[in-house]
Design an enzyme around this catalytic site. Structure first.
Site, PDB file in Angstrom:
ATOM      1  N   ASP A   1       0.836  -1.206   0.000  1.00 17.68           N
ATOM      2  CA  ASP A   1       0.000   0.000   0.000  1.00 17.68           C
ATOM      3  C   ASP A   1       0.870   1.255   0.000  1.00 17.68           C
ATOM      4  OD1 ASP A   1       0.879  -0.162   2.599  1.00 17.68           O
ATOM      5  OD2 ASP A   1      -1.091  -0.006   3.533  1.00 17.68           O
ATOM      6  N   SER A   2       2.202   1.063   0.057  1.00 16.17           N
ATOM      7  CA  SER A   2       3.135   2.183  -0.183  1.00 16.17           C
ATOM      8  C   SER A   2       2.887   2.750  -1.582  1.00 16.17           C
ATOM      9  CB  SER A   2       4.585   1.712  -0.034  1.00 16.17           C
ATOM     10  OG  SER A   2       4.818   0.538  -0.781  1.00 16.17           O
TER      11      SER A   2
ATOM     12  N   ASP B   1      -1.064  -6.142  -0.627  1.00 18.34           N
ATOM     13  CA  ASP B   1      -1.470  -5.540   0.656  1.00 18.34           C
ATOM     14  C   ASP B   1      -2.976  -5.323   0.719  1.00 18.34           C
ATOM     15  OD1 ASP B   1       0.267  -5.048   2.740  1.00 18.34           O
ATOM     16  OD2 ASP B   1       1.096  -3.229   1.838  1.00 18.34           O
TER      17      ASP B   1
ATOM     18  N   LYS C   1      -1.293  -9.471   2.536  1.00 17.04           N
ATOM     19  CA  LYS C   1      -0.639  -9.040   3.787  1.00 17.04           C
ATOM     20  C   LYS C   1      -1.574  -8.073   4.502  1.00 17.04           C
ATOM     21  CE  LYS C   1       3.020  -6.033   3.786  1.00 17.04           C
ATOM     22  NZ  LYS C   1       2.451  -4.882   4.520  1.00 17.04           N
TER      23      LYS C   1
ATOM     24  N   GLU D   1      -1.945  -5.671   8.384  1.00 16.97           N
ATOM     25  CA  GLU D   1      -1.237  -5.137   9.543  1.00 16.97           C
ATOM     26  C   GLU D   1      -1.995  -5.440  10.834  1.00 16.97           C
ATOM     27  OE1 GLU D   1      -0.465  -0.962   8.950  1.00 16.97           O
ATOM     28  OE2 GLU D   1       0.575  -1.304   7.043  1.00 16.97           O
TER      29      GLU D   1
ATOM     30  N   GLU E   1       8.409  -4.373  10.994  1.00 14.32           N
ATOM     31  CA  GLU E   1       8.839  -3.055  10.526  1.00 14.32           C
ATOM     32  C   GLU E   1       9.143  -2.147  11.715  1.00 14.32           C
ATOM     33  OE1 GLU E   1       6.293  -1.168   7.613  1.00 14.32           O
ATOM     34  OE2 GLU E   1       7.466   0.691   7.680  1.00 14.32           O
TER      35      GLU E   1
HETATM   36  O1  KIV Z   1       3.471  -1.158   1.599  1.00 18.96           O
HETATM   37  C1  KIV Z   1       4.654  -1.506   1.738  1.00 18.96           C
HETATM   38  O2  KIV Z   1       5.528  -1.163   0.941  1.00 18.96           O
HETATM   39  C2  KIV Z   1       4.989  -2.324   2.906  1.00 18.96           C
HETATM   40  C3  KIV Z   1       6.422  -2.610   3.163  1.00 18.96           C
HETATM   41  C4  KIV Z   1       7.095  -1.399   3.670  1.00 18.96           C
HETATM   42  C5  KIV Z   1       6.614  -3.772   4.042  1.00 18.96           C
HETATM   43  O3  KIV Z   1       4.120  -2.728   3.613  1.00 18.96           O
END
Ligand code: KIV
Length: 297
Positions: A60-61, A99, A128, A130, A197
């Site tokens: 989600d970055s 994500d 993934k 959180e 992280e």
């Molecule tokens: O969204 C992302 O890039 C991440 C990584 C920093 C692990 O979750």
């Protein structure tokens, strides 16, 4: 561990078992650390895959590094699905992890499974999310729907406001033990791996040594079973000063500015395109055209 064959969830989950008695990347007898990098489109996925990474994370970055938002809270399931599909079209042999964005797994178990299914249908092999024990009902529902889950603990960027900023987590022993309990609960629920992280090296080591599934670190020191970095950070695709834990392996932003500036200069000076970069008529067709009074140059 990268091969031309497709990397699978069980191969990642069993990574720590590759060398009996080893679960720590710091140990000399440990299996080779796992490598994960983010990618958000087909060229990025091809670059990551040709470089031999084990996993590609459609993180989600995306919100910040590609879509220009201030934080990760702005992306939607549709955004992640769109970019996951682009990554999947590159047909990487690396495992694709997508994500689950903020609010896609917070409201109900049903919504969580439906949203994760959208990412799997877009081409991800796993998702993934959180958070620790409070996410267990969602994690269990995903796993029982055959959707492999990677956990994410420590500095969880979707908790930006709750954390009061992007701050290193688990600096105190009580918080470190809470994080360890979360990690064990996630493993017990069936997560195949956990991103750690923004936690102290010592805490990452304690968690890594306590789990059978691999930990993937970012800003968590060198004791994890693998490492992840954001594609744009490691390639220097932006000028911003990177976080302490980022190692910049290239400066593609400045190389790109030089290249585009040269293109602009060549256009303005009339030296682009040249003859070899232009299409031409055959002599016969050029002659026929000149009969109509126009003279192609
Ligand atoms: O969204 C992302 O890039 C991440 C990584 C920093 C692990 O979750």
């Amino acid at each position: 561990m990268a091969t031309s064959k497709r990397t699978t969830v069980p191969a990642i989950r069993d990574h720590c078992l590759a060398v009996p008695g080893s679960s720590s990347a710091g140990s000399s007898s440990a299996a080779q650390p796992l490598v994960m990098v983010t990618a958000y489109d087909a060229p990025g996925a091809r670059i990551a895959d040709e470089a031999g990474v084990d996993m590609i994370l459609v993180g989600d970055s995306l919100a910040m590094v590609v879509l220009g938002y201030e934080d990760t809270l702005q992306v939607t399931v549709a955004d992640i699905a769109h970019h996951t599909a682009a990554v999947a079209r590159a047909r990487p042999s690396a495992l694709i992890v997508a994500d689950l964005p903020w609010m896609s797994y917070h409201i109900s178990v049903e919504e969580t499974v439906r949203n994760a299914a959208e990412l799997i249908r877009a081409g991800a092999q796993s998702v993934k999310l959180e958070g620790g024990r409070k996410r267990l009902p969602m994690i269990e529902a995903l796993i029982s729907a055959e959707i492999p889950v990677m956990g994410h603990l420590g500095l969880t960027p979707q908790s930006l406001h709750a954390m009061g900023g992007y701050k290193v987590q688990a600096r105190k022993s009580e918080a470190a033990l809470e994080l360890l309990a979360d990690a064990k609960a996630l493993q017990h629920a069936g997560c195949f791996s956990i991103v750690l992280e923004g936690v102290p090296d010592e805490v990452a080591r304690m968690v890594t040594e306590s789990l059978d599934i691999p930990t993937i670190g970012i800003g968590a020191g060198r004791q994890c079973d693998g490492q992840v970095l954001v594609f744009h950070d490691l390639l220097g695709l932006e000028d911003r000063v990177p976080a302490k834990f980022v190692r910049k392996y290239a400066s593609l932003k400045s190389d790109a500015v030089v290249a585009v500036r040269q293109f602009a200069e060549d256009v303005r000076s009339g030296c682009f395109p040249d003859d070899s970069e232009s299409y031409h008529l055959s002599e016969q067709q050029a002659e026929a055209l000149s009969l109509y009074g126009s003279q192609p140059s």
